[in-house]
Motif scaffolding. Structure first.
Motif, PDB file in Angstrom:
ATOM      1  N   ARG A 258      61.756  45.112  75.227  1.00 20.27           N
ATOM      2  CA  ARG A 258      61.572  43.736  75.694  1.00 20.27           C
ATOM      3  C   ARG A 258      62.070  42.697  74.688  1.00 20.27           C
ATOM      4  O   ARG A 258      62.780  41.757  75.047  1.00 20.27           O
ATOM      5  N   LEU A 259      61.699  42.854  73.422  1.00 20.23           N
ATOM      6  CA  LEU A 259      62.093  41.868  72.414  1.00 20.23           C
ATOM      7  C   LEU A 259      63.602  41.892  72.188  1.00 20.23           C
ATOM      8  O   LEU A 259      64.247  40.838  72.101  1.00 20.23           O
ATOM      9  N   VAL A 260      64.183  43.081  72.106  1.00 20.88           N
ATOM     10  CA  VAL A 260      65.620  43.207  71.917  1.00 20.88           C
ATOM     11  C   VAL A 260      66.367  42.526  73.063  1.00 20.88           C
ATOM     12  O   VAL A 260      67.318  41.759  72.850  1.00 20.88           O
ATOM     13  N   LEU A 261      65.945  42.786  74.286  1.00 19.78           N
ATOM     14  CA  LEU A 261      66.610  42.208  75.456  1.00 19.78           C
ATOM     15  C   LEU A 261      66.461  40.691  75.487  1.00 19.78           C
ATOM     16  O   LEU A 261      67.405  39.964  75.824  1.00 19.78           O
ATOM     17  N   ALA A 262      65.268  40.204  75.120  1.00 21.91           N
ATOM     18  CA  ALA A 262      65.032  38.757  75.111  1.00 21.91           C
ATOM     19  C   ALA A 262      65.953  38.059  74.108  1.00 21.91           C
ATOM     20  O   ALA A 262      66.542  37.016  74.406  1.00 21.91           O
ATOM     21  N   ILE A 263      66.090  38.646  72.923  1.00 26.08           N
ATOM     22  CA  ILE A 263      66.972  38.069  71.905  1.00 26.08           C
ATOM     23  C   ILE A 263      68.411  38.004  72.430  1.00 26.08           C
ATOM     24  O   ILE A 263      69.088  36.983  72.321  1.00 26.08           O
ATOM     25  N   PHE A 504      64.225  29.890  67.547  1.00 18.06           N
ATOM     26  CA  PHE A 504      63.408  29.651  66.351  1.00 18.06           C
ATOM     27  C   PHE A 504      62.214  30.599  66.313  1.00 18.06           C
ATOM     28  O   PHE A 504      61.793  31.053  65.247  1.00 18.06           O
ATOM     29  N   PHE A 505      61.690  30.921  67.498  1.00 17.74           N
ATOM     30  CA  PHE A 505      60.496  31.768  67.559  1.00 17.74           C
ATOM     31  C   PHE A 505      60.792  33.265  67.693  1.00 17.74           C
ATOM     32  O   PHE A 505      59.950  34.085  67.317  1.00 17.74           O
ATOM     33  N   ILE A 506      61.958  33.645  68.208  1.00 17.22           N
ATOM     34  CA  ILE A 506      62.154  35.080  68.485  1.00 17.22           C
ATOM     35  C   ILE A 506      63.263  35.750  67.681  1.00 17.22           C
ATOM     36  O   ILE A 506      63.323  36.984  67.625  1.00 17.22           O
ATOM     37  N   LEU A 507      64.144  34.971  67.042  1.00 13.34           N
ATOM     38  CA  LEU A 507      65.296  35.594  66.375  1.00 13.34           C
ATOM     39  C   LEU A 507      64.913  36.103  64.987  1.00 13.34           C
ATOM     40  O   LEU A 507      64.500  35.321  64.120  1.00 13.34           O
ATOM     41  N   PRO A 508      65.063  37.412  64.721  1.00 15.38           N
ATOM     42  CA  PRO A 508      64.731  37.969  63.403  1.00 15.38           C
ATOM     43  C   PRO A 508      65.945  37.910  62.473  1.00 15.38           C
ATOM     44  O   PRO A 508      67.055  37.587  62.897  1.00 15.38           O
ATOM     45  N   GLU A 509      65.731  38.242  61.220  1.00 16.19           N
ATOM     46  CA  GLU A 509      66.840  38.394  60.280  1.00 16.19           C
ATOM     47  C   GLU A 509      67.216  39.869  60.200  1.00 16.19           C
ATOM     48  O   GLU A 509      66.338  40.728  60.060  1.00 16.19           O
ATOM     49  N   THR A 510      68.497  40.186  60.315  1.00 14.66           N
ATOM     50  CA  THR A 510      68.938  41.582  60.340  1.00 14.66           C
ATOM     51  C   THR A 510      69.924  41.919  59.224  1.00 14.66           C
ATOM     52  O   THR A 510      70.395  43.054  59.156  1.00 14.66           O
ATOM     53  N   LYS A 511      70.228  40.969  58.369  1.00 11.46           N
ATOM     54  CA  LYS A 511      71.247  41.240  57.352  1.00 11.46           C
ATOM     55  C   LYS A 511      70.796  42.349  56.395  1.00 11.46           C
ATOM     56  O   LYS A 511      69.617  42.480  56.054  1.00 11.46           O
ATOM     57  N   GLY A 512      71.753  43.184  56.004  1.00 13.45           N
ATOM     58  CA  GLY A 512      71.494  44.233  55.031  1.00 13.45           C
ATOM     59  C   GLY A 512      70.760  45.450  55.557  1.00 13.45           C
ATOM     60  O   GLY A 512      70.465  46.370  54.799  1.00 13.45           O
ATOM     61  N   LYS A 513      70.462  45.479  56.849  1.00 12.86           N
ATOM     62  CA  LYS A 513      69.724  46.604  57.418  1.00 12.86           C
ATOM     63  C   LYS A 513      70.670  47.500  58.218  1.00 12.86           C
ATOM     64  O   LYS A 513      71.578  47.008  58.880  1.00 12.86           O
ATOM     65  N   SER A 514      70.428  48.795  58.173  1.00 12.15           N
ATOM     66  CA  SER A 514      71.214  49.703  58.990  1.00 12.15           C
ATOM     67  C   SER A 514      70.800  49.545  60.449  1.00 12.15           C
ATOM     68  O   SER A 514      69.728  49.009  60.760  1.00 12.15           O
ATOM     69  N   ILE A 515      71.671  50.005  61.342  1.00 10.99           N
ATOM     70  CA  ILE A 515      71.366  49.944  62.770  1.00 10.99           C
ATOM     71  C   ILE A 515      70.073  50.700  63.056  1.00 10.99           C
ATOM     72  O   ILE A 515      69.246  50.276  63.879  1.00 10.99           O
ATOM     73  N   GLU A 516      69.882  51.802  62.355  1.00  9.89           N
ATOM     74  CA  GLU A 516      68.685  52.629  62.560  1.00  9.89           C
ATOM     75  C   GLU A 516      67.428  51.907  62.077  1.00  9.89           C
ATOM     76  O   GLU A 516      66.364  51.977  62.704  1.00  9.89           O
ATOM     77  N   MET A 517      67.518  51.158  60.957  1.00  9.70           N
ATOM     78  CA  MET A 517      66.369  50.389  60.455  1.00  9.70           C
ATOM     79  C   MET A 517      65.997  49.256  61.403  1.00  9.70           C
ATOM     80  O   MET A 517      64.823  48.991  61.656  1.00  9.70           O
ATOM     81  N   ILE A 518      67.019  48.581  61.929  1.00 13.88           N
ATOM     82  CA  ILE A 518      66.762  47.485  62.865  1.00 13.88           C
ATOM     83  C   ILE A 518      66.079  48.007  64.126  1.00 13.88           C
ATOM     84  O   ILE A 518      65.175  47.371  64.665  1.00 13.88           O
ATOM     85  N   GLU A 519      66.477  49.182  64.567  1.00 14.49           N
ATOM     86  CA  GLU A 519      65.851  49.788  65.743  1.00 14.49           C
ATOM     87  C   GLU A 519      64.359  50.010  65.506  1.00 14.49           C
ATOM     88  O   GLU A 519      63.523  49.733  66.373  1.00 14.49           O
ATOM     89  N   LYS A 520      63.994  50.488  64.327  1.00 16.60           N
ATOM     90  CA  LYS A 520      62.582  50.722  64.009  1.00 16.60           C
ATOM     91  C   LYS A 520      61.784  49.424  64.007  1.00 16.60           C
ATOM     92  O   LYS A 520      60.611  49.403  64.393  1.00 16.60           O
ATOM     93  N   ASP A 521      62.443  48.313  63.580  1.00 18.46           N
ATOM     94  CA  ASP A 521      61.750  47.022  63.500  1.00 18.46           C
ATOM     95  C   ASP A 521      61.549  46.361  64.859  1.00 18.46           C
ATOM     96  O   ASP A 521      60.523  45.704  65.099  1.00 18.46           O
ATOM     97  N   LEU A 522      62.513  46.521  65.758  1.00 15.23           N
ATOM     98  CA  LEU A 522      62.507  45.746  66.996  1.00 15.23           C
ATOM     99  C   LEU A 522      62.048  46.515  68.233  1.00 15.23           C
ATOM    100  O   LEU A 522      61.550  45.911  69.187  1.00 15.23           O
ATOM    101  N   VAL A 523      62.241  47.815  68.245  1.00 11.49           N
ATOM    102  CA  VAL A 523      61.927  48.597  69.441  1.00 11.49           C
ATOM    103  C   VAL A 523      60.499  49.104  69.374  1.00 11.49           C
ATOM    104  O   VAL A 523      60.101  49.769  68.410  1.00 11.49           O
ATOM    105  N   ARG A 524      59.743  48.798  70.416  1.00 16.56           N
ATOM    106  CA  ARG A 524      58.347  49.244  70.479  1.00 16.56           C
ATOM    107  C   ARG A 524      58.298  50.735  70.767  1.00 16.56           C
ATOM    108  O   ARG A 524      59.014  51.249  71.611  1.00 16.56           O
ATOM    109  N   THR A 525      57.451  51.424  70.047  1.00 19.56           N
ATOM    110  CA  THR A 525      57.319  52.876  70.244  1.00 19.56           C
ATOM    111  C   THR A 525      56.226  53.179  71.259  1.00 19.56           C
ATOM    112  O   THR A 525      55.433  52.333  71.620  1.00 19.56           O
TER     113      THR A 525
END
Length: 525
Positions: A258-263, A504-525
Motif C-alpha cells: 500500500r505505501l509503495v503504491l501510494a508513493i 511531505f507526509f509519505i515520501l521516504p528517503e532512499t539514498k544509499g540503500k540497496s533495492i533489497e533494503m528499501i523493500e524491507k523498509d517499505l513493504v509490510r510483511t
C-alpha cells in the motif's frame, strides 16, 4: 574496480540514450506544430491530439511493456523500442494526411516506453551508492535531446528566409525527420549492453547472470550480490506466482504494498500534471503569449534547453548528497512559485489592434499564404484577454492562416503583461523540474519496487504518470483558447501545492540503500 565502474557508466549511458531520442521527438514537435496546423488546417483540438496521441501510445505500450520485459528481458525490449522510434520518424516526416501524421506520432508514443525500461534497466545494473546519479542520467539525456532539437528547429526556421528548399509547407518535415540519425545510432549501441543480471537470475539463468555481474561489480562481490538478489526473489511463498504477470499485479495492489503504491501514484500524478510536457510540446506557442516574435520564441526555446540541461547536471551531482526527499520537496516549492509568477504576469494583459499593430504584423509576417489585410476589420478594437483576441482572429482568418498569424498579432498587440516575470516563471519551472521531480521520479520508481514485481510495477506507475500528462498536454491548445494563459498556469500551481503537501507526509528517503533494503523498509510483511 575501475573497469567495472566504466562498464556501468557506459551501459547506463547507452540505455539512457532513449531519453535523448525522446527529448528530440518532444521538442521537434514543439517547433513543427504551427506549420503542421497550417498545412493540414487543424483545429486547436486536433493540434492537441497530435501531441496527445503520443501519450495514448505510451498508455497502450505500458499495458504490454511489463509483460515483454518479463518474457524477453530489458535489452530486447529496448532494441524493439529503438526500431519503433525510427519508424515513427519516417511516418511523421513523410505524412501526407493528418491521419498518417497522427499514426506516426502514435508509434512514437509506443516507443516512449523507453523511459520506463531504461530506468528499470539502469536501476538494476548500478550499485546503491550510484543508482540515483545513473538513473538521473535518463533526465540528462532527455534535456540534451531537447536542447539539440530546439537548436535544429531554430536554424531550420532561420533557413526559411535564405534556403530555397525550405518553406512554410515543408519545414516541419525536416524538424520531425531530423531525429532519424539518433534513432539509428541508439539501435546500434544497444547491441553492446548486457542483459540485466537481476532479470537473468529471476529466470534461473544463473551462469549468464554471473557473467553479466562480472562486467558490473568487482570479482570479489559477485557471489554476495548473487546471494542478495536470489534471497530477494525468493523471499516468500509467492515467489513462484511472481513469475506470472497477473500474480505480480495482484501483489502490487495488495495491502502489503500500500505505501509503495501510494508513493508511486502520488509522485506520478504530480510529475505529470505540473505541466512539463505541455510546456515542452507547446513552448513557442507559450512564448508567443509573452509578446515575442516567431524567431524570438524559437531562440528562447534554445535558451530553455540550455537552462534545463544545466539544471539536470546539477541534479545528477546533488541527488546522492542531498537525497531524493529534500530535492523533491524543494523542487515542488519552486514549481509552485514559478507557476504563480507566470500566472500573475499574464493576469492583467490586454490586447489592442491599432493601425500600428497591423503594420507591425505585416512586417513580421512574410508568409504569402496569410492575408494580413483581414486585420483591418479589427482595427481600433481592444481585448481584455487573450481568449477574446483569439476568438476574434478565428472569425477573420481560415484554418490555414490562423496558426501563422496568431503569434505575430499577439506580439504586436499585447499590453500589460509583465514579460520578465513570465520568463522568470517559465525558466524557474524548467530548472525546478529538472533539478527535482523530473529525474528523481524515475530514481524513486527504480528503487521502491521489489525485484520480483518491478517489471510490472514500473510500467503501472508510468501509466499513471502518462494519464496525468495527457490530461495536461492534449487539452492545452484548447485551454489556451478557452480559459487563457493565466488560468492554465494557476491550475499547474495548484497541482504542485497538492503534490507537495501529500509527499511531505509519505515520501521516504532512499539514498544509499540497496533495492533489497528499501523493500524491507517499505513493504509490510
Amino acid at each position: 574496480m575501475v573497469s567495472t565502474n566504466n562498464n556501468v557508466t557506459k551501459y547506463a549511458l547507452i540505455a539512457a540514450f532513449g531519453g535523448f531520442v525522446f527529448g528530440l521527438d518532444a521538442a521537434n514537435l514543439s517547433g513543427a506544430v504551427r506549420y503542421i496546423s497550417s498545412y493540414f488546417e487543424l483545429t486547436s483540438s486536433q493540434v492537441g491530439f497530435v501531441a496527445g496521441i503520443t501519450l495514448w501510445g505510451v498508455i497502450f505500450a505500458l499495458f504490454f511493456t511489463g509483460m515483454l520485459c518479463e518474457w524477453f528481458g530489458r535489452k530486447k525490449v529496448l532494441i524493439a523500442i529503438a526500431i519503433g522510434y525510427a519508424l515513427s520518424s519516417l511516418l511523421s516526416a513523410t505524412a501526407v494526411s493528418y491521419e498518417m501524421l497522427a499514426f506516426g506520432r502514435f508509434i512514437g508514443g509506443l516507443a516512449f516506453a523507453s523511459i520506463t525500461v531504461s530506468a528499470m534497466y539502469v536501476g538494476e545494473i548500478t550499485p546503491p551508492s550510484q543508482r540515483g546519479k545513473f538513473v538521473s542520467v535518463n533526465q540528462f539525456m532527455i534535456a540534451l535531446g531537447l536542447l539539440l532539437a530546439f537548436i535544429i528547429n531554430y536554424f531550420l526556421l532561420r533557413g526559411l528566409s535564405v534556403n530555397e528548399y525550405l518553406n512554410g509547407e515543408n519545414v516541419w518535415r525536416f524538424m520531425l525527420g531530423s531525429e532519424l540519425v539518433a534513432n539509428v545510432i541508439w539501435l546500434s549501441l544497444l547491441f553492446l549492453v548486457p542483459e540485466s543480471p537481476r532479470w537473468l537470475l529471476k529466470k534461473g539463468r544463473e551462469e549468464e547472470a554471473r557473467q553479466a555481474f562480472a562486467k558490473l561489480v568487482p570479482a570479489d562481490q559477485i557471489e554476495s550480490t548473487v546471494v542478495a538478489v536470489r534471497e530477494s526473489l525468493s523471499k516468500d511463498n509467492e515467489a513462484n506466482s511472481m513469475r506470472e504477470i497477473w500474480g505480480q499485479l495482484k501483489t502490487l495492489f495488495s495491502g502489503r504494498m500500500r505505501l509503495v503504491l501510494a508513493i508511486a501514484v502520488v509522485y506520478a500524478i504530480t510529475q505529470g500534471a505540473t505541466g512539463m510536457n505541455a510546456v515542452l510540446f507547446f513552448a513557442p506557442m507559450i512564448f508567443e503569449q509573452v509578446g515575442m516574435s516567431v524567431e524570438d520564441t524559437f531562440m528562447q526555446t534554445v535558451s530553455m534547453g540550455v537552462f534545463g540541461l544545466v539544471a539536470t547536471v546539477i541534479a545528477i551531482f546533488s541527488i546522492e548528497r542531498l537525497g531524493r526527499r529534500f530535492l523533491t520537496l524543494a523542487g515542488l516549492a519552486l514549481v509552485i512559485i514559478a507557476h504563480t509568477s507566470t500566472w500573475y504576469s499574464f493576469s492583467n494583459a490586454t490586447y489592442d489592434i491599432s493601425p500600428k499593430t497591423i503594420t507591425e504584423v505585416s512586417e513580421i509576417l512574410i508568409d504569402e499564404r496569410v492575408d494580413v489585410s483581414k486585420l483591418n476589420k479589427l482595427a481600433g478594437t481592444s481585448f481584455e484577454n487573450d481568449v477574446a483576441l483569439k476568438a476574434a482572429l478565428a472569425n477573420e482568418f481560415n484554418k490555414s492562416e490562423l496558426p501563422l498569424v496568431t503569434g505575430p498579432v499577439i506580439n504586436a498587440s499585447i499590453n500589460g503583461v509583465i514579460a520578465p516575470l513570465a520568463l522568470f516563471g517559465i525558466f524557474l519551472f524548467l530548472a525546478a523540474f529538472n533539478l527535482s521531480i523530473g529525474p528523481i521520479m524515475w530514481v524513486i520508481f527504480s528503487e521502491i519496487f521489489p525485484n520480483k514485481i518491478r517489471s510490472v510495477a514500473m510500467p503501472v506507475a508510468a501509466l499513471v504518470q502518462t494519464i496525468s500528462s495527457i490530461l495536461v498536454t492534449q487539452p492545452l491548445p484548447w485551454l489556451l483558447d478557452v480559459i487563457g494563459t493565466a488560468s492554465v498556469f494557476m491550475v499547474y500551481a495548484l497541482v504542485g501545492v497538492v503534490g507537495f503537501v501529500v509527499m511531505f507526509f509519505i515520501l521516504p528517503e532512499t539514498k544509499g540503500k540497496s533495492i533489497e533494503m528499501i523493500e524491507k523498509d517499505l513493504v509490510r510483511t
